[in-house]
Design a protein around this motif. Structure first.
Motif, mmCIF file in Angstrom:
data_model
loop_
_atom_site.group_PDB
_atom_site.id
_atom_site.type_symbol
_atom_site.label_atom_id
_atom_site.label_comp_id
_atom_site.label_asym_id
_atom_site.label_seq_id
_atom_site.Cartn_x
_atom_site.Cartn_y
_atom_site.Cartn_z
ATOM 1 N N MET A 101 -10.123 -14.528 2.182
ATOM 2 C CA MET A 101 -9.335 -14.694 1.037
ATOM 3 C C MET A 101 -9.101 -13.270 0.053
ATOM 4 N N VAL A 102 -10.470 -13.088 -0.278
ATOM 5 C CA VAL A 102 -10.342 -11.740 -1.106
ATOM 6 C C VAL A 102 -9.907 -10.372 -0.626
ATOM 7 N N LEU A 103 -10.536 -10.400 0.600
ATOM 8 C CA LEU A 103 -10.172 -8.852 1.224
ATOM 9 C C LEU A 103 -8.814 -9.055 1.851
ATOM 10 N N PRO A 104 -8.300 -10.129 2.202
ATOM 11 C CA PRO A 104 -6.611 -9.815 2.499
ATOM 12 C C PRO A 104 -5.663 -9.542 1.370
ATOM 13 N N PHE A 105 -6.089 -10.054 0.537
ATOM 14 C CA PHE A 105 -5.536 -9.844 -1.047
ATOM 15 C C PHE A 105 -5.560 -8.489 -1.244
ATOM 16 N N ILE A 106 -6.853 -8.047 -1.142
ATOM 17 C CA ILE A 106 -7.082 -6.517 -1.525
ATOM 18 C C ILE A 106 -6.074 -5.484 -0.571
ATOM 19 N N VAL A 107 -6.145 -5.903 0.586
ATOM 20 C CA VAL A 107 -5.198 -5.084 1.424
ATOM 21 C C VAL A 107 -3.880 -5.103 1.186
ATOM 22 N N TYR A 108 -3.418 -6.318 0.822
ATOM 23 C CA TYR A 108 -1.993 -6.647 0.533
ATOM 24 C C TYR A 108 -1.509 -6.180 -0.897
ATOM 25 N N ALA A 109 -2.401 -5.959 -1.800
ATOM 26 C CA ALA A 109 -2.033 -5.527 -2.929
ATOM 27 C C ALA A 109 -2.282 -4.057 -2.957
ATOM 28 N N SER A 110 -3.049 -3.597 -2.218
ATOM 29 C CA SER A 110 -3.246 -1.859 -1.990
ATOM 30 C C SER A 110 -2.069 -1.303 -1.337
ATOM 31 N N CYS A 111 -1.336 -2.154 -0.364
ATOM 32 C CA CYS A 111 -0.168 -1.602 0.013
ATOM 33 C C CYS A 111 0.839 -1.496 -1.043
ATOM 34 N N PHE A 112 1.042 -2.512 -2.067
ATOM 35 C CA PHE A 112 1.936 -2.348 -2.960
ATOM 36 C C PHE A 112 1.627 -1.290 -4.148
#
Length: 877
Positions: free
Chosen positions: A403-414
């Motif tokens: 949950m946390v790691l995928p969100f970090i990856v997703y937000a980092s792309c933005f």
């Protein structure tokens, strides 16, 4: 074959005597017993594996889950650390390769009865089932599914084979991975630059890559990772960013489109080895692994979509990696919190973040991982032997990694997206005014800070996905039939409005004192281009029936009291926001209340029909909801020659606010991609058209003198994979019914659990990817089924493995025959239709045999015959 042995004690010699392990002696005896009937050899066993009676020993090979050793210590490396288990008279300790293993090294699945560690050997005598060879001549191997220890396929521990055959067996994974990668490169790269023009959606995604190279801000309905990779491919290829990527236009000499296609096609190349590894984790026979991998290699749908500057190859790549990570992690369940367990859990979370950052379709594979995790944690909740501390650690690990790691990856792309695109571009209007003020080439920050009567300005709706207040000369075909007022997401002169006093007040005197706009002032807003007043009256809005219509009415001299609006300030982020309650550009959020109707100007992303150009409806809502951000407005652009310019230092736009704003705008725009009932889209298709390939997709023009591409799937793969979904469910119901009648079809409950796990993974992945499209309102195309197809192919492999390739019901020769039949049908079907993906040269009607279904619009003649026939039938009705 089962044999028993009576161990006998021997006299200990010296501590440095040559010796072999008990399992090595057992295998040597098996090998020798095939050629002679000599008596069993004597062995000396250490006391810690002696039974209570002292005369029975466990001479089976220790399994990984029965030892405290780390999985990395298992393999072919010789270990002489324990001299108590060594047997003399062995100069090297090597075991001759057993006779039947030369045909095939595939192992039957084996499951332990518990995940707890047990002693090195059971004390109740020999394990007779370990003396059996499987139907393909290999010793039964490690825990659960998957290719051996920790997901690595190999020989039983401490076994070596000489010669080229040994190299093939020891390095099988590497060899087959290399072979399939080379074959995948041949198919994906073959004639990839032959079409020297912009094909299909290269017009969109190539243009987005250009924006990254030029650093111009743009807007799209998809997350940025895939498009950033397109831009990176262009940068690595030497593309300068000067091409517009118009559909069908020939590429100029300075655009390295072939290199860009090759880089992006590499994601498609990786699909084949990923399928090989994933099939190995399912515990299938080697026949099934090859068949599933060949299906991924030979499907012309996956092949065709991977050969162009598109996002789909990256979407498929990360879908495959997420599936592989989930399967790998499942096979590490016997070693929780071990190194490999953490590696594959983190890998799965990273893949989830990446697949969701390419397209939101990645949410479907995320749901599959989520359901698996819920079931896994529920099972652990029922394990009374697990300490509560360990159970909490399982929760923490999954929340952190999935949950946390995928969100970090997703937000980092933005975050990277915002950092790279720092120049004003065509997508500015989708973002907040504060965000736009920091883009290079944007003059918002230079606009006068304070608003005054007579100022010309644009009004931005502050709701997520909101646009600019807009009007044009077209009128409503319903209601008052006055001039339309809408919200528009792009810069246009029709977005400009002039702040004007009320009818009973004096007009603005350009030579008189400046009158600043304040909280509570009553104003008129005149449309700069048409001169109409922003107007509302008790007429029902065209879409939002519970609200009033907002229209353009009158002019600078003609109007009524329904043109008057009261300014109500919500807040202001500027440091001097409370100074005399003045209205500021960019920072002041305000509402416009109609003076006569007491309704509020609102734009809530309700889309007008085609007569409104699919723009957002603007209405006057009767509800006074002070928290409704769709009633908030701010001044974006501001022009007034009498006022000094603003200061950019006063404006700050927080990342998280911009992140949420952009995602809501993407969601809103994506939902607006609905089919137009007034137009026929010959490329679009419905979800139920996909499983049996009712309709393909033309990816370019269909002229005789150009290379043509038709997106279709390999029919054998699509048809059989779809049928396998029903077969898999039928088998499940069959076995459940037989279990209810007390039949014993499985060697153990663990074996059935694994079979059921693969079925749930395959069918669940297919269902989660397919059924959401049934309730989507947006337009759909055949390529939307390509991620779904992967799980249908896994189900097909699962069914074939169960019915044809696993177990001992069929001889090796029969399995080879069936494998040849199934694989040959896939390869022949691929070869027959390969030109649809690799390129059709010349007139399409010169190619015969492709019209397996009349609905395929490959051939112009057959397609129009079908259309004419359908119209005649409709006319007869």
């Amino acid at each position: 074959m089962k044999r028993s042995y009576s161990p006998s004690t021997t006299t200990s010699t010296s501590s440095n005597s040559n010796s072999l392990s008990a399992s090595t002696t057992l295998r040597r005896h098996l090998h020798n017993s095939s050629s002679s009937s000599s008596s069993s050899s004597s062995q000396h066993l250490n006391g810690h594996i002696r039974s209570d009676s002292g005369d029975k020993y466990d001479i089976s090979d220790p399994k990984p889950w029965e030892s405290n050793r780390h999985p990395r210590l298992y393999g072919s490396k010789r270990d002489n650390s324990d001299s108590s288990l060594l047997v003399p008279n062995s100069p090297t300790g090597d075991l001759p390769f057993y006779s039947r293993a030369h045909d095939d090294m595939e192992a039957r699945r084996r499951f332990p009865t518990s995940e707890k560690e047990v002693s090195l050997a059971e004390v109740n005598g020999e394990k007779s089932n370990l003396l059996d060879l499987d139907d393909q001549g290999k010793w039964e191997k490690g825990h659960g599914a998957g290719p051996g220890i920790g997901g690595k396929r190999g020989l039983p521990p401490r076994q070596r084979i000489g010669g080229w055959r040994g190299i093939m067996v020891e390095h099988e994974e590497i060899i087959w991975t290399a072979i399939y990668t080379i074959l995948s490169m041949l198919t994906r790269y073959w004639r990839i630059g032959a079409a020297n023009y912009v094909v299909w959606d290269e017009a969109h995604f190539g243009k987005f890559g250009t924006h990254y190279i030029n650093r111009d801000f743009y807007f799209d309905v998809h997350p940025p990772l895939g498009k950033m990779l397109v831009g990176l491919a262009g940068l690595l290829s030497g593309y300068g960013g000067g091409f517009e990527f118009k559909s069908g236009v020939e590429y100029p000499a300075d655009v390295p489109y072939t290199s860009m296609r090759v880089i992006l096609a590499s994601f498609g190349v990786a699909l084949v080895p990923l399928a090989w590894w994933t099939a190995g984790e399912m515990g299938w026979s080697r026949f099934t692994r090859h068949w599933v991998t060949i299906c991924v290699l030979c499907d012309i749908g996956w092949l065709c979509i991977s050969r162009f500057i598109l996002l789909d190859s990256m979407l498929l790549f990360f879908t495959f990696t997420t599936t592989l990570g989930l399967a790998k992690f499942h096979n590490q369940r016997h070693d929780p919190f071990g190194d490999d367990w953490w590696v594959w859990l983190v890998f799965t979370g990273w893949s989830i973040g990446c697949v969701c950052s390419v397209k939101w379709v990645g949410m479907f594979i995320t749901a599959l991982v989520g359901l698996y995790t819920i079931e896994d944690l529920w099972d652990k909740f029922g394990d009374l032997s697990m300490p509560i501390k360990t159970y909490i650690q399982h929760w923490v690990a999954r929340i952190s990694c999935l949950m946390v790691l995928p969100f970090i990856v997703y937000a980092s792309c933005f975050k990277i997206h915002f950092m790279v695109l720092n120049r004003s571009g065509p997508g500015d209007a989708q973002m907040s005014s504060l965000f736009q003020s920091h883009l290079k080439g944007n003059d918002f920050a230079e606009s006068p800070l304070e608003i005054a009567f007579g100022s010309k300005l644009t009004l931005k709706n502050y709701g997520y996905g909101g646009g600019l207040l807009h009007s044009h000369v077209q009128t409503y075909p319903v209601g008052s039939q006055q001039q339309q007022v809408t919200c528009y997401h792009y810069k246009d002169d029709n977005n400009n409005w002039i702040v004007t006093p009320t009818w009973n007040e004096d007009p603005v005197d350009i030579d008189g004192p400046i009158r600043y706009l304040k909280d509570g002032d009553t104003i008129r807003l005149i449309h700069s281009s048409t001169g109409r007043n922003l107007h509302s009256h008790p007429v029902v809005a065209p879409v939002t029936k519970e609200a009033y219509e907002v229209a353009g009415y009158g002019n600078e001299t003609i109007g009524d009291e329904n043109d008057l609006w009261v300014v109500e300030v919500v807040d202001d982020t500027a440091s001097s926001s409370k100074l005399e309650n003045r209205i500021h550009a960019l920072t002041t959020r305000m509402r416009f209340r109609h003076q006569q109707l007491n309704c509020y100007l609102r734009a809530a992303n309700s889309v007008l029909p085609q007569w409104g150009f699919k723009q957002v409806e603007v209405s006057c809502t009767k509800e006074n909801n002070k928290k409704d951000k769709h009633t908030y407005w701010n001044v974006e652009s501001h022009w007034n020659e009498r006022l000094p310019p603003g200061n950019a230092k006063l404006y700050k736009s927080p990342f998280w606010r911009d992140f949420v704003h952009l995602n809501v705008a993407m969601w809103t725009s994506n939902n607006a991609l609905v089919p137009d009932p007034d137009k026929e889209d010959i490329l679009a298709s419905k979800p139920f058209d996909w499983p049996f390939l009712k309709l393909g997709l033309r990816m370019c023009g269909w002229g005789d003198n150009q290379i043509k591409f038709y997106l279709l799937g390999t029919p054998i793969i699509w048809y059989f994979s779809t049928i396998s979904l029903s077969l898999g469910l039928g088998l499940l119901f069959w076995y459940l019914a037989r279990q209810q009648r007390q039949y014993k079809d499985w060697k153990s409950a663990e074996e059935f659990d694994h079979w059921l796990y693969v079925l749930k993974l395959s069918f669940g992945g297919w269902a989660l990817h397919f059924f959401p499209f049934l309730i989507m309102g947006r337009v759909t195309y055949l390529h939307h089924y390509l991620p779904t197809l992967y799980f249908a192919v896994l189900m097909a492999g699962h069914v074939l493995d169960h019915l044809f390739f696993s177990g001992t019901r069929r001889t090796q020769l029969k399995k080879i025959i069936w494998f040849t039949v199934w694989t040959g049908s896939v390869i022949l079907s691929f070869w027959w239709f390969k030109d649809l993906a690799l390129g059709i040269h010349g007139p399409v009607n010169d190619h015969w045999g492709w019209m397996w279904r009349l609905s395929w619009n490959v051939s112009v003649i057959y397609y129009y015959r079908l259309r004419v026939s359908a119209r005649r039938v409709e006319a007869d009705r």
